[in-house]
Design a protein around this motif. Sequence first.
Motif, mmCIF file in Angstrom:
data_model
loop_
_atom_site.group_PDB
_atom_site.id
_atom_site.type_symbol
_atom_site.label_atom_id
_atom_site.label_comp_id
_atom_site.label_asym_id
_atom_site.label_seq_id
_atom_site.Cartn_x
_atom_site.Cartn_y
_atom_site.Cartn_z
ATOM 1 N N ALA A 1 0.841 -1.207 0.000
ATOM 2 C CA ALA A 1 0.000 0.000 0.000
ATOM 3 C C ALA A 1 0.876 1.257 0.000
ATOM 4 C CB ALA A 1 -0.994 -0.051 1.159
ATOM 5 N N PHE B 1 3.308 -2.739 6.443
ATOM 6 C CA PHE B 1 2.145 -2.208 5.726
ATOM 7 C C PHE B 1 1.296 -1.350 6.651
ATOM 8 C CE2 PHE B 1 1.405 -6.800 6.741
ATOM 9 C CZ PHE B 1 0.360 -6.703 7.657
ATOM 10 N N PRO C 1 -2.394 0.076 8.355
ATOM 11 C CA PRO C 1 -3.592 -0.627 8.838
ATOM 12 C C PRO C 1 -4.436 -1.088 7.648
ATOM 13 C CG PRO C 1 -3.206 1.332 10.161
ATOM 14 C CD PRO C 1 -2.196 1.363 9.044
ATOM 15 N N VAL C 2 -4.991 -2.284 7.754
ATOM 16 C CA VAL C 2 -5.680 -2.890 6.617
ATOM 17 C C VAL C 2 -7.042 -2.231 6.384
ATOM 18 C CG1 VAL C 2 -4.457 -5.047 6.988
ATOM 19 C CG2 VAL C 2 -6.743 -4.728 8.003
ATOM 20 N N THR C 3 -7.504 -2.245 5.135
ATOM 21 C CA THR C 3 -8.764 -1.593 4.771
ATOM 22 C C THR C 3 -9.577 -2.435 3.783
ATOM 23 O OG1 THR C 3 -7.617 -0.386 3.011
ATOM 24 C CG2 THR C 3 -7.826 0.735 5.124
ATOM 25 N N GLY C 4 -9.559 -3.753 3.971
ATOM 26 C CA GLY C 4 -10.368 -4.608 3.091
ATOM 27 C C GLY C 4 -11.820 -4.683 3.551
ATOM 28 N N GLY C 5 -12.513 -5.662 3.015
ATOM 29 C CA GLY C 5 -13.892 -5.912 3.440
ATOM 30 C C GLY C 5 -14.908 -5.124 2.647
#
Lengths: 83, 83, 156, 156
Positions: A7, A77, A79-83
């Motif tokens: 990212a 990486f 903080p994740v931002t999937g979903g």
Amino acid sequence: MKILYFAWIRSRIGLSEETVDLPDGVSKAGELLDWLRGRGPEYADALRDASVVRIAVNEEYASLDAPVAAGDEVALFPPVTGG
Amino acid sequence: MKILYFAWIRSRIGLSEETVDLPDGVSKAGELLDWLRGRGPEYADALRDASVVRIAVNEEYASLDAPVAAGDEVALFPPVTGG
Amino acid sequence: MIRIQKEDFDVAAEIASVVGTDRSVGAVTVFIGLVRDINGGESIADMTLEHYPGMTEKMLARIEAEAMSRWPLSASLIIHRYGHLQPGDRIVLVISASAHRQAAFEASEFLVDWLKAKAPFWKRETTPEGARWVAARDNDAAAADRWTGEPRPIVV
Amino acid sequence: MIRIQKEDFDVAAEIASVVGTDRSVGAVTVFIGLVRDINGGESIADMTLEHYPGMTEKMLARIEAEAMSRWPLSASLIIHRYGHLQPGDRIVLVISASAHRQAAFEASEFLVDWLKAKAPFWKRETTPEGARWVAARDNDAAAADRWTGEPRPIVV
């Protein structure tokens, strides 16, 4: 040691992946982060704020205290931002 | 007044629907239930336990105290089990 | 939207109609209720769903309106079947569409809880010992009641 | 079951494969996440989803295993897409199947909350002002954390 970037950490450093020899004095993830910050301004910029840098060692979330060793795959990486 | 029966109340009474003149002295749903219980053993059996008889007056849930009048549609049925 | 029908429904087509061309929808939640082949320890050969035409439509429309007033939904749908059904058949479909998932999840759960407690349907099952009317479950009433307190704040 | 793929998925076919021929399933809950045409007040032209191959599969499998251990599920499914997507496109599909609805609803909500907080995916959106990486939302972390307390008792 393989280091992966994802990212905006990847975009700022300008690399998605690199292989480095385990630097002297580095045995924990936090020490690796400190060492990477010293590699150049793009690293220092991308990794400046540790609160938005997530670390995975061998595909497992890890803290700054987690041990790292030659042969590990370390990923950095945001903080994740999937979903 | 139209009275509808559903599910096991319908099976026990043996009727799905009947039209009756509003009986003397009946102005509330509970009084209608009492009057129906006196119409025969199948009514008494089906309506014995008021805790498992739900009442709707003109397609709205109603309590034993709810007013009923000539021209109303009153439905008597057990607790619902859809979904 | 609400529908009461004898026929089965097409889940994918219903989802598509609920979402439509609304590109502000980020979350769709779906509930499908199916006939089980066992209930209360007894095997179920088939089931008949009876309902109160007129009151059923009124109650489902009111339950849906209540959900629309409580959550910021783009659209929702309840389809409930009646008549003769067999294990594996679909009984009920609930869909909620919203910008974010919390509203969509809560609304679908609410719709199912309230329709189970309020919509005038009754199930009659055939078991090896004969046919029996399904008894209402206490915890369905409890599930419906938990929506009467203070709502959880919606974060958008 | 978990899948990470570039291609879209067929919701009806996936529901059918999760339920299979298991007639003990009474409740199926489905979550579909879609690309919205607006986010944080800005219009979104398109989106790219990046992920960490290997770790993604590991995390999703672990999250699903956690759901299977917490709720009496017959089966569940997580599909997450990556690559180039446009408003209206499906991003993620979560399905939970159980005998009763409480387990199915809670499990799907849990799966979505945890995958949003733990699965290594990152969204990059194109807005009229250019491309930007989507920032993590505080309340996604809060939503994931609410599953760490005492579970609500499951009534079957």
